[in-house]
Design a protein around this motif. Structure first.
Motif, mmCIF file in Angstrom:
data_model
loop_
_atom_site.group_PDB
_atom_site.id
_atom_site.type_symbol
_atom_site.label_atom_id
_atom_site.label_comp_id
_atom_site.label_asym_id
_atom_site.label_seq_id
_atom_site.Cartn_x
_atom_site.Cartn_y
_atom_site.Cartn_z
ATOM 1 N N ARG A 1 13.802 -6.368 10.829
ATOM 2 C CA ARG A 1 13.921 -5.156 11.657
ATOM 3 C C ARG A 1 13.772 -3.908 10.790
ATOM 4 N N GLN A 2 14.433 -3.901 9.642
ATOM 5 C CA GLN A 2 14.338 -2.764 8.727
ATOM 6 C C GLN A 2 12.894 -2.600 8.244
ATOM 7 N N THR A 3 12.258 -3.713 7.925
ATOM 8 C CA THR A 3 10.876 -3.675 7.450
ATOM 9 C C THR A 3 9.937 -3.191 8.555
ATOM 10 N N LEU A 4 10.128 -3.689 9.776
ATOM 11 C CA LEU A 4 9.313 -3.242 10.910
ATOM 12 C C LEU A 4 9.467 -1.738 11.105
ATOM 13 N N ASN A 5 10.687 -1.245 11.037
ATOM 14 C CA ASN A 5 10.910 0.200 11.179
ATOM 15 C C ASN A 5 10.197 0.979 10.075
ATOM 16 N N GLY A 6 10.164 0.429 8.869
ATOM 17 C CA GLY A 6 9.436 1.070 7.780
ATOM 18 C C GLY A 6 7.939 1.117 8.045
ATOM 19 N N VAL A 7 7.393 0.016 8.532
ATOM 20 C CA VAL A 7 5.966 -0.035 8.870
ATOM 21 C C VAL A 7 5.655 0.988 9.963
ATOM 22 N N LEU A 8 6.480 1.022 10.997
ATOM 23 C CA LEU A 8 6.258 1.961 12.099
ATOM 24 C C LEU A 8 6.375 3.412 11.621
ATOM 25 N N TYR A 9 7.284 3.663 10.688
ATOM 26 C CA TYR A 9 7.426 5.015 10.134
ATOM 27 C C TYR A 9 6.127 5.453 9.461
ATOM 28 N N VAL A 10 5.572 4.586 8.637
ATOM 29 C CA VAL A 10 4.330 4.929 7.934
ATOM 30 C C VAL A 10 3.182 5.114 8.924
ATOM 31 N N LEU A 11 3.084 4.221 9.911
ATOM 32 C CA LEU A 11 1.996 4.326 10.886
ATOM 33 C C LEU A 11 2.128 5.577 11.755
ATOM 34 N N THR B 1 3.889 8.499 10.960
ATOM 35 C CA THR B 1 3.825 9.759 10.211
ATOM 36 C C THR B 1 2.528 9.918 9.425
ATOM 37 N N GLY B 2 1.892 8.795 9.096
ATOM 38 C CA GLY B 2 0.688 8.862 8.281
ATOM 39 C C GLY B 2 0.972 9.086 6.805
ATOM 40 N N CYS B 3 2.240 8.972 6.413
ATOM 41 C CA CYS B 3 2.571 9.181 5.005
ATOM 42 C C CYS B 3 2.065 8.008 4.161
ATOM 43 N N ALA B 4 2.008 8.230 2.871
ATOM 44 C CA ALA B 4 1.627 7.162 1.948
ATOM 45 C C ALA B 4 2.785 6.169 1.852
ATOM 46 N N TRP B 5 2.456 4.911 1.588
ATOM 47 C CA TRP B 5 3.495 3.886 1.455
ATOM 48 C C TRP B 5 4.537 4.290 0.424
ATOM 49 N N GLU B 6 4.098 4.918 -0.664
ATOM 50 C CA GLU B 6 5.006 5.312 -1.734
ATOM 51 C C GLU B 6 6.017 6.361 -1.283
ATOM 52 N N ASP B 7 5.720 7.060 -0.182
ATOM 53 C CA ASP B 7 6.606 8.110 0.318
ATOM 54 C C ASP B 7 7.572 7.598 1.385
ATOM 55 N N LEU B 8 7.604 6.297 1.600
ATOM 56 C CA LEU B 8 8.510 5.709 2.579
ATOM 57 C C LEU B 8 9.959 5.959 2.169
ATOM 58 N N PRO B 9 10.789 6.511 3.074
ATOM 59 C CA PRO B 9 12.198 6.749 2.726
ATOM 60 C C PRO B 9 12.908 5.443 2.354
ATOM 61 N N PRO B 10 13.855 5.512 1.430
ATOM 62 C CA PRO B 10 14.512 4.305 0.917
ATOM 63 C C PRO B 10 15.286 3.500 1.958
ATOM 64 N N GLU B 11 15.688 4.125 3.073
ATOM 65 C CA GLU B 11 16.451 3.363 4.076
ATOM 66 C C GLU B 11 15.636 2.253 4.739
ATOM 67 N N CYS C 1 7.241 -3.564 2.792
ATOM 68 C CA CYS C 1 6.738 -3.149 4.108
ATOM 69 C C CYS C 1 5.230 -3.344 4.198
ATOM 70 N N TRP C 2 4.512 -2.930 3.164
ATOM 71 C CA TRP C 2 3.049 -3.072 3.165
ATOM 72 C C TRP C 2 2.655 -4.555 3.206
ATOM 73 N N ARG C 3 3.329 -5.354 2.377
ATOM 74 C CA ARG C 3 3.007 -6.779 2.303
ATOM 75 C C ARG C 3 3.317 -7.486 3.629
ATOM 76 N N ARG C 4 4.454 -7.134 4.226
ATOM 77 C CA ARG C 4 4.839 -7.763 5.493
ATOM 78 C C ARG C 4 3.856 -7.383 6.597
ATOM 79 N N LEU C 5 3.383 -6.117 6.636
ATOM 80 C CA LEU C 5 2.380 -5.714 7.626
ATOM 81 C C LEU C 5 1.118 -6.553 7.460
ATOM 82 N N LYS C 6 0.710 -6.756 6.230
ATOM 83 C CA LYS C 6 -0.480 -7.566 5.955
ATOM 84 C C LYS C 6 -0.276 -9.008 6.429
ATOM 85 N N GLU C 7 0.880 -9.588 6.096
ATOM 86 C CA GLU C 7 1.181 -10.968 6.538
ATOM 87 C C GLU C 7 1.221 -11.054 8.051
ATOM 88 N N TRP C 8 1.909 -10.108 8.686
ATOM 89 C CA TRP C 8 2.044 -10.129 10.141
ATOM 90 C C TRP C 8 0.698 -9.942 10.829
#
Length: 95
Positions: free
Chosen positions: A16-26, A28-38, A45-52
């Motif tokens: 769930r936390q990882t999904l929320n991270g993926v959705l945040y990046v998608l 906001t359009g921010c770079a993966w490196e700018d993903l907030p630590p929460e 997050c990037w790897r899980r999106l690729k796997e999913w």
């Protein structure tokens, strides 16, 4: 007596936390490196999106969301795209 198998390495990050991270990046359009630590590790997050995406999980999530929104009457199908790819034409290209 049997030995318990010990798990090695870092425990799996919460889906769930990882999904929320993926959705945040998608969203906001921010770079993966700018993903907030929460949201956990940007790499996770990037790897899980690729796997999913490869195993069909992402499509199942998308279809489930669409079904729920449709059931609630929150979709306007006449304004929806199945796949929206927009590529600008190069100068001098034929129309």
């Amino acid at each position: 007596m049997t030995k318990k198998k010990s798990k090695r390495g870092r425990p799996r990050n919460d889906d769930r936390q990882t999904l929320n991270g993926v959705l945040y990046v998608l969203k906001t359009g921010c770079a993966w490196e700018d993903l907030p630590p929460e949201y956990g590790s940007d790499t996770t997050c990037w790897r899980r999106l690729k796997e999913w995406s490869q195993d069909g999980t992402w499509e199942r999530i998308w279809r489930t969301l669409l079904s729920q929104l449709d059931a609630q009457g929150k979709l306007e199908w006449e304004q929806a795209f199945l796949d929206g790819s927009f590529v600008p034409a190069k100068k001098g290209a034929m129309a």
